[in-house]
Design a protein around this motif. Structure first.
Motif, short mmCIF file in Angstrom:
data_model
loop_
_atom_site.label_atom_id
_atom_site.label_comp_id
_atom_site.label_asym_id
_atom_site.label_seq_id
_atom_site.Cartn_x
_atom_site.Cartn_y
_atom_site.Cartn_z
N ARG A 161 27.80 17.17 -8.48
CA ARG A 161 26.95 18.31 -8.75
C ARG A 161 26.78 18.44 -10.26
NH1 ARG A 161 30.29 20.40 -4.49
NH2 ARG A 161 31.73 21.25 -6.03
N VAL A 162 25.81 19.23 -10.69
CA VAL A 162 25.56 19.41 -12.12
C VAL A 162 26.81 19.92 -12.81
CG1 VAL A 162 24.21 20.70 -13.82
CG2 VAL A 162 23.09 19.75 -11.79
N GLY A 206 20.20 21.62 -15.83
CA GLY A 206 21.45 22.23 -16.28
C GLY A 206 21.60 23.67 -15.85
N ASP A 207 20.48 24.32 -15.51
CA ASP A 207 20.52 25.72 -15.07
C ASP A 207 20.87 25.86 -13.60
OD1 ASP A 207 19.77 26.53 -17.63
OD2 ASP A 207 17.63 26.40 -17.16
N ASP A 208 21.11 24.74 -12.92
CA ASP A 208 21.44 24.75 -11.49
C ASP A 208 22.79 24.06 -11.28
OD1 ASP A 208 21.36 24.89 -8.72
OD2 ASP A 208 20.01 23.17 -8.51
N PHE A 214 22.19 13.97 -9.32
CA PHE A 214 21.15 12.95 -9.21
C PHE A 214 20.27 13.26 -8.01
CE2 PHE A 214 24.71 10.88 -11.41
CZ PHE A 214 24.08 10.58 -12.61
N ARG A 215 18.98 13.44 -8.25
CA ARG A 215 18.07 13.97 -7.24
C ARG A 215 16.88 13.04 -7.00
NH1 ARG A 215 17.95 20.39 -8.76
NH2 ARG A 215 20.08 20.54 -9.53
N THR A 216 16.25 13.25 -5.87
CA THR A 216 15.02 12.53 -5.58
C THR A 216 13.88 13.13 -6.40
OG1 THR A 216 14.50 14.00 -3.74
CG2 THR A 216 15.77 12.01 -3.22
N ILE A 217 12.77 12.41 -6.42
CA ILE A 217 11.58 12.90 -7.10
C ILE A 217 10.66 13.56 -6.07
CG2 ILE A 217 9.55 12.25 -8.45
CD1 ILE A 217 12.19 12.01 -9.95
N ALA A 218 10.24 14.77 -6.34
CA ALA A 218 9.35 15.49 -5.42
C ALA A 218 8.03 14.75 -5.31
CB ALA A 218 9.13 16.92 -5.91
N ARG A 219 7.56 14.55 -4.11
CA ARG A 219 6.37 13.76 -3.85
C ARG A 219 5.15 14.31 -4.61
NH1 ARG A 219 5.37 10.23 0.18
NH2 ARG A 219 7.25 10.93 1.29
N GLY A 220 4.51 13.43 -5.36
CA GLY A 220 3.26 13.78 -6.03
C GLY A 220 3.40 14.60 -7.29
N THR A 221 4.66 14.90 -7.71
CA THR A 221 4.84 15.76 -8.88
C THR A 221 5.44 15.03 -10.08
OG1 THR A 221 7.07 16.49 -8.27
CG2 THR A 221 5.20 17.71 -7.33
N GLY A 222 6.22 14.00 -9.82
CA GLY A 222 6.93 13.32 -10.89
C GLY A 222 8.13 14.10 -11.38
N ARG A 223 8.45 15.21 -10.72
CA ARG A 223 9.58 16.05 -11.12
C ARG A 223 10.73 15.91 -10.12
NH1 ARG A 223 8.36 19.72 -15.04
NH2 ARG A 223 6.15 19.96 -15.57
N LEU A 224 11.91 16.25 -10.57
CA LEU A 224 13.07 16.19 -9.69
C LEU A 224 12.98 17.26 -8.61
CD1 LEU A 224 15.98 15.66 -12.27
CD2 LEU A 224 14.77 13.94 -10.95
N SER A 225 13.43 16.89 -7.41
CA SER A 225 13.48 17.85 -6.31
C SER A 225 14.87 18.47 -6.26
CB SER A 225 13.19 17.13 -4.99
OG SER A 225 14.29 16.29 -4.63
N ASP A 226 15.15 19.21 -5.20
CA ASP A 226 16.49 19.80 -5.00
C ASP A 226 17.35 18.93 -4.08
OD1 ASP A 226 15.86 22.01 -6.57
OD2 ASP A 226 14.99 23.09 -4.86
N ALA A 227 16.81 17.79 -3.63
CA ALA A 227 17.53 16.94 -2.67
C ALA A 227 18.32 15.86 -3.39
CB ALA A 227 16.53 16.30 -1.71
N PRO A 228 19.55 15.59 -2.94
CA PRO A 228 20.35 14.54 -3.57
C PRO A 228 19.75 13.15 -3.33
CG PRO A 228 21.43 15.32 -1.59
CD PRO A 228 20.26 16.24 -1.83
#
Length: 306
Positions: A161-162, A206-208, A214-228
């Motif tokens: 976890r973070v 860091g705020d979470d 280490f997270r997956t990338i949210a589809r179509g956003t290029g940003r990290l998701s909340d899923a491991p």
């Protein structure tokens, strides 16, 4: 999963309980389930009528069959799965005795592991080749560096976890949860410290503190998701990164643990400290990751001048 042989309702329930409650490690559970399913399916094809009819001869024949196609460590793991399963069934009074108790597996002695290892130059080449202008690049570099510089198993790294990256004694530390739930903490190498800071600051996770590191990338956003990040995704990532970096070695997730240990020992580290850093119970296990002799062997081969 239910037995391939005739077992009855009580035996079937006891069989399922073995995988649901007797084995805590999910990876061991999956491996044992595959081994038991394969063995019992073979017994059914061989004409064994029920679980209670199994005898040591059947187990021995099944193990002998596997030695024709599987490696000795895999066969020994399958035998261990069958033995543990029937111990469970014996204690549950499903069968009167364990038919695998007297069966011996193939002899296997390993002095060196089979995991492909990178030399220090290749490891640096791989890390430097990653484009860190994106969240996925920051994530991938941090994950690979964590496995190299802390000798972390990929399962322990992906379970972080973070909040498992923290400051202590004015240094960044990492907290790993290894096999059997053992907690292992160690300070970060200065390179890993820089990569983790860049990852946490560049992605804002860091705020979470309770979220996965280490997270997956949210589809179509290029940003990290909340899923491991799943292990299979991590494996695909390191293979892809190695290919882009021009590294021919068939790397896997475990490559980086062996790479880090070998680099540490080549630079004067002791086997005892390497074992402690890798959270090995015995230095004999650590020796399997030591590939310093590979370079020696290569140098000596070049002396053959014909």
């Amino acid at each position: 999963m239910v037995p391939a042989l005739e077992a009855g309702e009580i035996a079937s329930i006891r069989f399922l309980e073995f995988f649901a409650s007797a084995i805590r490690n999910p990876h061991t559970c999956r491996a044992y389930a595959r081994a038991a399913s394969d063995f019992l399916a073979w017994c059914a094809r061989a004409g064994v009528p029920s679980i209670t009819a199994l005898q040591p001869l059947h187990v021995a024949a099944g193990i002998e069959r596997q030695t024709q196609t599987l490696s000795a460590p895999t066969v020994k793991q399958h035998l261990a799965a069958i033995r543990h399963l029937f111990d469970w069934l014996v204690t549950g009074q499903v069968v009167p005795h364990n038919p695998a108790a007297s069966v011996r597996g193939p002899i296997h002695t390993a002095k060196k592991g089979k995991t492909p290892v990178l030399d220090a130059t290749e490891a640096r080449q791989l890390l430097d080749s990653i484009d860190v202008s994106t969240p996925v690049g920051l994530r991938d570099r941090a994950l690979i560096a964590l496995m190299v510089f802390s000798f972390a198993r990929v399962g322990a790294a992906l379970a972080m976890r973070v909040e498992d990256v923290y400051v202590q004694q004015r240094r960044l530390w990492v907290r790993l949860r290894e096999k059997s739930g053992k907690r292992h903490e160690m300070p970060c190498h200065h390179t890993l410290e820089a990569y983790l800071h860049a990852y946490l600051d560049g992605t804002g996770i860091g705020d979470d503190p309770k979220g996965p590191l280490f997270r997956t990338i949210a589809r179509g956003t290029g940003r990290l998701s909340d899923a491991p990040l799943p292990r299979a995704n991590a494996y695909a990532m390191v293979r892809r990164r190695a290919l882009v970096a021009g590294i021919g070695t068939a790397v896997g997730n475990h490559t980086f643990r062996a790479t880090g240990i070998t680099a540490y020992l080549k630079n004067g580290g002791t086997l005892e400290n390497a074992a402690a850093m890798a959270n090995h119970a015995s230095t004999r296990t650590t020796q399997l990751y030591d590939r310093r002799r590979d370079e020696l062997s290569q140098d000596e081969v070049e002396r053959i001048r014909v």
